[in-house]
Each structure stands twice: as structure tokens, then as C-alpha cells.
Design an enzyme around this catalytic site. Structure first.
Site, short mmCIF file in Angstrom:
data_model
loop_
_atom_site.label_atom_id
_atom_site.label_comp_id
_atom_site.label_asym_id
_atom_site.label_seq_id
_atom_site.Cartn_x
_atom_site.Cartn_y
_atom_site.Cartn_z
CE1 TYR A 148 31.92 -34.36 16.88
CE2 TYR A 148 33.71 -32.93 16.85
CZ TYR A 148 33.18 -34.34 17.23
OH TYR A 148 33.84 -34.64 18.25
CE LYS A 152 31.58 -34.17 20.59
NZ LYS A 152 31.35 -35.11 21.60
#
Length: 247
Positions: A148, A152
């Protein structure tokens, strides 16, 4: 740009920060909001508000055909909010396979890229603005949310490139950096958590102020960002101790 009388499209509008974006946009006097979700049935609670400015839009940001259809239907958009996100909260090595890592990149990186490419010609007519909902994990790697964090970080790099490219047509591009918020996704992260309203208010204030940069949303985010700016290695070192749980 001014929020009043804008026409917005919010992805992932059915819950969490997406829903809060919708509620705050309504308060600021937008003309219309395309409320987008993979399953429009999940928008039922939001549509119970009975506000005629809300237009449900089926949209899976990873589906090229649905992205193209959205750009065709919503040809009057002046504010694109790329909010839809996915987080598996697992390690890069400890995860059982790479399926979630690929899904995170599809939603968190390729999704905003596809939407912004599709709507760039629309926004060129109005100047308009793009908001990409990022994370403080765009700057700091967290092993317990390793892939994740990577998605990002890719999203932040993409946001900066989009800003440079769309500058020629006068499109404002804001990336929103925030720590964990009090949402279903954020509940998997440690407390304390930001109020979604605090995140959204700072983001929309930045749009109205003409900001064409990243905005660090929320007091808690700003505190961590200041610490990271002062000593990146110290903050990153602390985060690297947050390892995924072993099975």
C-alpha cells in the site's frame, strides 16, 4: 477555483472520506456531484439525503470501459476527486501472494491515472481541478502496509507529473497527504485517528485557495510531516519497526 457552482465527480463516494467529500461539497454550494462507486446500491444511504444535486455513477476505476463511459456521461465536470482506494495491510514478503499488491496498484495508481487521462480534455475547457487522495505513506514506508505504501508513493510521483503536464491547460492538481483517518480503512491503523471532516476541509480549502501542490491535511498529519521534514531517517526508522504479524 471556487467550489460554489462547481460540478464534481467523487470516486469511492459511498463511504469514508469519499462520503465526507460529498457532504462538504454540498455545504459549499456545488451545482452537481457525480457520486461514483463500483456498486451504486452502496450509495443508497447517501442518496437518502434527497438532494437532487447527487447523480449516482457506476464506476470501477480499474475498468477501462467504465472510465471511458464516465467521461462521456460526466462531460461537465470541473472538479475531479480521485478518492477511491484499496489497502490490504500486509507485508511485501509475508503476504501469501502478490494479488493484493497488484490490486493496490490498480486502484491507487492506475485508477487516478486513468481517470485523469479521461477527464483531462473535459477539464481543459474549464481550467478545473484534480484532487488525488494520497497518504503520509506516500513519503514513509510502513512494512505492515508495505505494498500500500508503495502504491501511494507511486501515486505521489504521478500527481506531481500530472500537475506539470496539466499546468499548460490551467488545471489545478492537489495531492492530499494525511495520516490514518477514522474510517473503515483507517480502523486497521493505530489510534489516534483524524476526523474525515478535518481531512476534507483542508483539502477543499486548498482548492479554493488556489494551491497547486501537496497539502498536508489535519493537525496530526502536519505534526508527523514536520517531524519527517526535520529528521526523515528518524521517522522512517521508527516506522520500520512496525512489522506485519506473522501467521
Amino acid at each position: 477555483m471556487k467550489i460554489a457552482n462547481a460540478v464534481a465527480l467523487v470516486t469511492g463516494a459511498n463511504r469514508g472520506i469519499g462520503r465526507t467529500f460529498v457532504e462538504e461539497l454540498l455545504k459549499r454550494g456545488v451545482d452537481k456531484i457525480y457520486v461514483a462507486a463500483r456498486d451504486t446500491a452502496s450509495l443508497a444511504d447517501l442518496l437518502k439525503l434527497g438532494d437532487s444535486r447527487l447523480v449516482p455513477l457506476p464506476l470501477d476505476v480499474t475498468d477501462a470501459d467504465q472510465v471511458a463511459a464516465a467521461a462521456s456521461v460526466a462531460g461537465d465536470v470541473t472538479l475531479l476527486i480521485n478518492n477511491a482506494g484499496y489497502a490490504a495491510f500486509d507485508g511485501a514478503i509475508s503476504a501469501p501472494n502478490m494479488d493484493d499488491a497488484r490490486a493496490e496498484m490498480e486502484v491507487n495508481y492506475f485508477g487516478p491515472l486513468a481517470l485523469t487521462r479521461a477527464f483531462a480534455p473535459v477539464l481543459a475547457k474549464t481550467g478545473g481541478a484534480v484532487v488525488n487522495m494520497l497518504s503520509m505513506l506516500s513519503l514513509i514506508s510502513l512494512p505492515m502496509a508495505a505494498t500500500y505504501s508503495a502504491s501511494k508513493a507511486a501515486g505521489l510521483s504521478l500527481t506531481r507529473s500530472i500537475r506539470a503536464e496539466l499546468g499548460e491547460q490551467g488545471t489545478q492538481v492537489v495531492g492530499v497527504l494525511a495520516v490514518q483517518a477514522d474510517t473503515a480503512m483507517g480502523a486497521k491503523m493505530p489510534e489516534p485517528r483524524l476526523s474525515p471532516v478535518e481531512v476534507v476541509t483542508d483539502a477543499l480549502d486548498a482548492i479554493e485557495a488556489g494551491t497547486n501542490d501537496e497539502v498536508v491535511a489535519g493537525a496530526q498529519s502536519r505534526g508527523i510531516h514536520q517531524a519527517f521534514t526535520a529528521d526523515p531517517q528518524k521517522v522512517q526508522g521508527m516506522m520500520l519497526t512496525k512489522l506485519p504479524k506473522r501467521a
